[in-house]
Design a protein around this motif. Structure first.
Motif, PDB file in Angstrom:
ATOM      1  N   GLU A  75       0.851  -1.180   0.000  1.00  0.00           N
ATOM      2  CA  GLU A  75       0.000   0.000   0.000  1.00  0.00           C
ATOM      3  C   GLU A  75       0.892   1.235   0.000  1.00  0.00           C
ATOM      4  O   GLU A  75       1.857   1.310   0.742  1.00  0.00           O
ATOM      5  CB  GLU A  75      -0.867  -0.003   1.257  1.00  0.00           C
ATOM      6  N   VAL A  76       0.571   2.170  -0.847  1.00  0.00           N
ATOM      7  CA  VAL A  76       1.310   3.425  -0.895  1.00  0.00           C
ATOM      8  C   VAL A  76       0.325   4.553  -0.636  1.00  0.00           C
ATOM      9  O   VAL A  76      -0.637   4.729  -1.373  1.00  0.00           O
ATOM     10  CB  VAL A  76       1.976   3.634  -2.276  1.00  0.00           C
ATOM     11  N   ASP A  77       0.564   5.262   0.448  1.00  0.00           N
ATOM     12  CA  ASP A  77      -0.316   6.375   0.795  1.00  0.00           C
ATOM     13  C   ASP A  77       0.359   7.656   0.320  1.00  0.00           C
ATOM     14  O   ASP A  77       1.404   8.027   0.826  1.00  0.00           O
ATOM     15  CB  ASP A  77      -0.505   6.402   2.315  1.00  0.00           C
ATOM     16  N   ILE A  78      -0.206   8.307  -0.678  1.00  0.00           N
ATOM     17  CA  ILE A  78       0.459   9.503  -1.181  1.00  0.00           C
ATOM     18  C   ILE A  78      -0.201  10.770  -0.649  1.00  0.00           C
ATOM     19  O   ILE A  78       0.005  11.855  -1.158  1.00  0.00           O
ATOM     20  CB  ILE A  78       0.542   9.536  -2.724  1.00  0.00           C
ATOM     21  N   GLY A  79      -0.996  10.618   0.415  1.00  0.00           N
ATOM     22  CA  GLY A  79      -1.679  11.785   0.946  1.00  0.00           C
ATOM     23  C   GLY A  79      -2.892  12.096   0.101  1.00  0.00           C
ATOM     24  O   GLY A  79      -3.311  11.267  -0.709  1.00  0.00           O
ATOM     25  N   LYS A  80      -3.489  13.267   0.264  1.00  0.00           N
ATOM     26  CA  LYS A  80      -4.673  13.674  -0.509  1.00  0.00           C
ATOM     27  C   LYS A  80      -5.767  12.604  -0.444  1.00  0.00           C
ATOM     28  O   LYS A  80      -6.562  12.456  -1.379  1.00  0.00           O
ATOM     29  CB  LYS A  80      -4.337  13.916  -1.995  1.00  0.00           C
ATOM     30  N   ASN A  81      -5.786  11.803   0.632  1.00  0.00           N
ATOM     31  CA  ASN A  81      -6.766  10.727   0.772  1.00  0.00           C
ATOM     32  C   ASN A  81      -6.722   9.707  -0.350  1.00  0.00           C
ATOM     33  O   ASN A  81      -7.715   9.071  -0.665  1.00  0.00           O
ATOM     34  CB  ASN A  81      -8.194  11.284   0.859  1.00  0.00           C
ATOM     35  N   LEU A  82      -5.574   9.580  -0.975  1.00  0.00           N
ATOM     36  CA  LEU A  82      -5.459   8.629  -2.074  1.00  0.00           C
ATOM     37  C   LEU A  82      -4.526   7.503  -1.669  1.00  0.00           C
ATOM     38  O   LEU A  82      -3.408   7.748  -1.243  1.00  0.00           O
ATOM     39  CB  LEU A  82      -4.870   9.320  -3.294  1.00  0.00           C
ATOM     40  N   LYS A  83      -5.004   6.291  -1.811  1.00  0.00           N
ATOM     41  CA  LYS A  83      -4.149   5.142  -1.548  1.00  0.00           C
ATOM     42  C   LYS A  83      -3.973   4.361  -2.836  1.00  0.00           C
ATOM     43  O   LYS A  83      -4.917   4.126  -3.572  1.00  0.00           O
ATOM     44  CB  LYS A  83      -4.765   4.243  -0.492  1.00  0.00           C
ATOM     45  N   TYR A  84      -2.748   3.978  -3.100  1.00  0.00           N
ATOM     46  CA  TYR A  84      -2.464   3.171  -4.272  1.00  0.00           C
ATOM     47  C   TYR A  84      -1.935   1.818  -3.831  1.00  0.00           C
ATOM     48  O   TYR A  84      -1.387   1.687  -2.734  1.00  0.00           O
ATOM     49  CB  TYR A  84      -1.420   3.844  -5.155  1.00  0.00           C
ATOM     50  N   TYR A  85      -2.076   0.854  -4.700  1.00  0.00           N
ATOM     51  CA  TYR A  85      -1.624  -0.498  -4.391  1.00  0.00           C
ATOM     52  C   TYR A  85      -0.743  -1.024  -5.524  1.00  0.00           C
ATOM     53  O   TYR A  85      -0.939  -0.662  -6.677  1.00  0.00           O
ATOM     54  CB  TYR A  85      -2.827  -1.418  -4.185  1.00  0.00           C
ATOM     55  N   LEU A  86       0.169  -1.858  -5.136  1.00  0.00           N
ATOM     56  CA  LEU A  86       1.081  -2.469  -6.106  1.00  0.00           C
ATOM     57  C   LEU A  86       1.285  -3.924  -5.743  1.00  0.00           C
ATOM     58  O   LEU A  86       1.459  -4.243  -4.568  1.00  0.00           O
ATOM     59  CB  LEU A  86       2.456  -1.805  -6.006  1.00  0.00           C
ATOM     60  N   PRO A  87       1.268  -4.821  -6.747  1.00  0.00           N
ATOM     61  CA  PRO A  87       1.574  -6.210  -6.420  1.00  0.00           C
ATOM     62  C   PRO A  87       3.046  -6.341  -6.041  1.00  0.00           C
ATOM     63  O   PRO A  87       3.902  -5.685  -6.623  1.00  0.00           O
ATOM     64  CB  PRO A  87       1.266  -6.964  -7.715  1.00  0.00           C
ATOM     65  N   ASN A  88       3.304  -7.175  -5.071  1.00  0.00           N
ATOM     66  CA  ASN A  88       4.661  -7.397  -4.582  1.00  0.00           C
ATOM     67  C   ASN A  88       5.220  -8.621  -5.267  1.00  0.00           C
ATOM     68  O   ASN A  88       5.298  -9.679  -4.671  1.00  0.00           O
ATOM     69  CB  ASN A  88       4.581  -7.655  -3.073  1.00  0.00           C
ATOM     70  N   SER A  89       5.583  -8.508  -6.528  1.00  0.00           N
ATOM     71  CA  SER A  89       5.956  -9.741  -7.227  1.00  0.00           C
ATOM     72  C   SER A  89       7.379 -10.172  -6.886  1.00  0.00           C
ATOM     73  O   SER A  89       7.721 -11.322  -7.020  1.00  0.00           O
ATOM     74  CB  SER A  89       5.774  -9.583  -8.732  1.00  0.00           C
ATOM     75  N   ASP A  90       8.213  -9.258  -6.452  1.00  0.00           N
ATOM     76  CA  ASP A  90       9.586  -9.623  -6.108  1.00  0.00           C
ATOM     77  C   ASP A  90       9.848  -9.166  -4.680  1.00  0.00           C
ATOM     78  O   ASP A  90      10.198  -8.031  -4.435  1.00  0.00           O
ATOM     79  CB  ASP A  90      10.552  -8.949  -7.081  1.00  0.00           C
ATOM     80  N   ASP A  91       9.660 -10.080  -3.726  1.00  0.00           N
ATOM     81  CA  ASP A  91       9.646  -9.601  -2.340  1.00  0.00           C
ATOM     82  C   ASP A  91      11.028  -9.543  -1.704  1.00  0.00           C
ATOM     83  O   ASP A  91      11.164  -9.229  -0.539  1.00  0.00           O
ATOM     84  CB  ASP A  91       8.661 -10.404  -1.478  1.00  0.00           C
ATOM     85  N   ASN A  92      12.065  -9.861  -2.467  1.00  0.00           N
ATOM     86  CA  ASN A  92      13.394  -9.800  -1.870  1.00  0.00           C
ATOM     87  C   ASN A  92      14.140  -8.509  -2.189  1.00  0.00           C
ATOM     88  O   ASN A  92      15.123  -8.189  -1.551  1.00  0.00           O
ATOM     89  CB  ASN A  92      14.236 -10.986  -2.346  1.00  0.00           C
ATOM     90  N   THR A  93      13.651  -7.797  -3.182  1.00  0.00           N
ATOM     91  CA  THR A  93      14.360  -6.598  -3.589  1.00  0.00           C
ATOM     92  C   THR A  93      13.833  -5.381  -2.844  1.00  0.00           C
ATOM     93  O   THR A  93      12.641  -5.158  -2.773  1.00  0.00           O
ATOM     94  CB  THR A  93      14.183  -6.369  -5.102  1.00  0.00           C
ATOM     95  N   GLN A  94      14.741  -4.626  -2.284  1.00  0.00           N
ATOM     96  CA  GLN A  94      14.356  -3.382  -1.633  1.00  0.00           C
ATOM     97  C   GLN A  94      13.999  -2.375  -2.714  1.00  0.00           C
ATOM     98  O   GLN A  94      14.728  -2.220  -3.681  1.00  0.00           O
ATOM     99  CB  GLN A  94      15.528  -2.843  -0.815  1.00  0.00           C
ATOM    100  N   VAL A  95      12.882  -1.720  -2.546  1.00  0.00           N
ATOM    101  CA  VAL A  95      12.525  -0.678  -3.499  1.00  0.00           C
ATOM    102  C   VAL A  95      12.308   0.636  -2.772  1.00  0.00           C
ATOM    103  O   VAL A  95      11.843   0.663  -1.640  1.00  0.00           O
ATOM    104  CB  VAL A  95      11.261  -1.026  -4.329  1.00  0.00           C
ATOM    105  N   ALA A  96      12.670   1.688  -3.430  1.00  0.00           N
ATOM    106  CA  ALA A  96      12.364   3.021  -2.942  1.00  0.00           C
ATOM    107  C   ALA A  96      11.239   3.566  -3.815  1.00  0.00           C
ATOM    108  O   ALA A  96      11.184   3.293  -5.009  1.00  0.00           O
ATOM    109  CB  ALA A  96      13.595   3.914  -3.049  1.00  0.00           C
ATOM    110  N   GLN A  97      10.334   4.267  -3.194  1.00  0.00           N
ATOM    111  CA  GLN A  97       9.250   4.865  -3.960  1.00  0.00           C
ATOM    112  C   GLN A  97       9.514   6.350  -4.124  1.00  0.00           C
ATOM    113  O   GLN A  97       9.750   7.053  -3.161  1.00  0.00           O
ATOM    114  CB  GLN A  97       7.917   4.667  -3.239  1.00  0.00           C
ATOM    115  N   VAL A  98       9.490   6.784  -5.361  1.00  0.00           N
ATOM    116  CA  VAL A  98       9.624   8.207  -5.650  1.00  0.00           C
ATOM    117  C   VAL A  98       8.274   8.669  -6.182  1.00  0.00           C
ATOM    118  O   VAL A  98       7.786   8.156  -7.184  1.00  0.00           O
ATOM    119  CB  VAL A  98      10.729   8.481  -6.685  1.00  0.00           C
ATOM    120  N   ILE A  99       7.657   9.576  -5.449  1.00  0.00           N
ATOM    121  CA  ILE A  99       6.302   9.997  -5.791  1.00  0.00           C
ATOM    122  C   ILE A  99       6.332  11.404  -6.364  1.00  0.00           C
ATOM    123  O   ILE A  99       6.843  12.331  -5.741  1.00  0.00           O
ATOM    124  CB  ILE A  99       5.406   9.946  -4.542  1.00  0.00           C
TER     125      ILE A  99
END
Ligand SMILES: [Zn+2]
Length: 156
Positions: A75-99
């Motif tokens: 779950e990615v909460d970007i504020g503005k009451n908006l929540k986005y979702y992403l499938p976690n297909s590769d759970d070993n890799t660390q990811v950074a989210q740039v919004i």
């Protein structure tokens, strides 16, 4: 993790939590894992209904937390009451989210240095990290310069 492995994990998690594995829940899973881009709960409902038109909004909103809890979906909460979702297909890799705060676009970049950084600072405290996240909120250069950006959502 392949889609097959993820589906098995989802089924196991459902039964562990005392939920039945239904066609509707599986349609929601398939819809989520077919996405490469982030999606909202309402979009997931649309995608799932394309697979099985008996999927209800309530089932989507009850199934999403189960998928998040089992780490199949992030779950990615970007504020503005908006929540986005992403499938976690590769759970070993660390990811950074740039919004991009101008275009509401979420970029996920692989960030292997995060694992190193997290374990280094934790071990100095006598701790072992179990999760970490990096979320960067950024402004869109293109949008601010030209008033336009290819990443802006199409108005529906
Ligand atoms: Zn942009």
């Amino acid at each position: 993790m392949s889609n097959d492995a993820a589906r098995e994990k989802f089924k196991i998690y459902l039964s562990k939590k005392g939920h039945r594995v239904t066609n509707q829940r599986l349609a929601i899973f398939e819809a989520a894992f077919a996405r490469t881009e982030h999606f909202t709960a309402e979009e997931l409902l649309d995608y799932a209904r394309d697979i099985d038109d008996s999927v209800s909004r309530a089932t989507v909103y009850r199934t999403l937390p189960i998928m998040i809890e089992s780490a199949l979906v992030r779950e990615v909460d970007i504020g503005k009451n908006l929540k986005y979702y992403l499938p976690n297909s590769d759970d070993n890799t660390q990811v950074a989210q740039v919004i991009c705060v101008d275009c509401d676009r979420i970029f996920e970049v692989k960030a292997p240095f995060m694992e190193w950084y997290g374990s280094t600072v934790s071990s100095k405290l006598g701790l072992t990290p179990c999760s970490q996240r990096l979320q960067v909120n950024a402004q869109c250069d293109s949008f601010r310069k030209t008033g336009d950006c290819k990443n802006r959502p199409q108005k529906r």
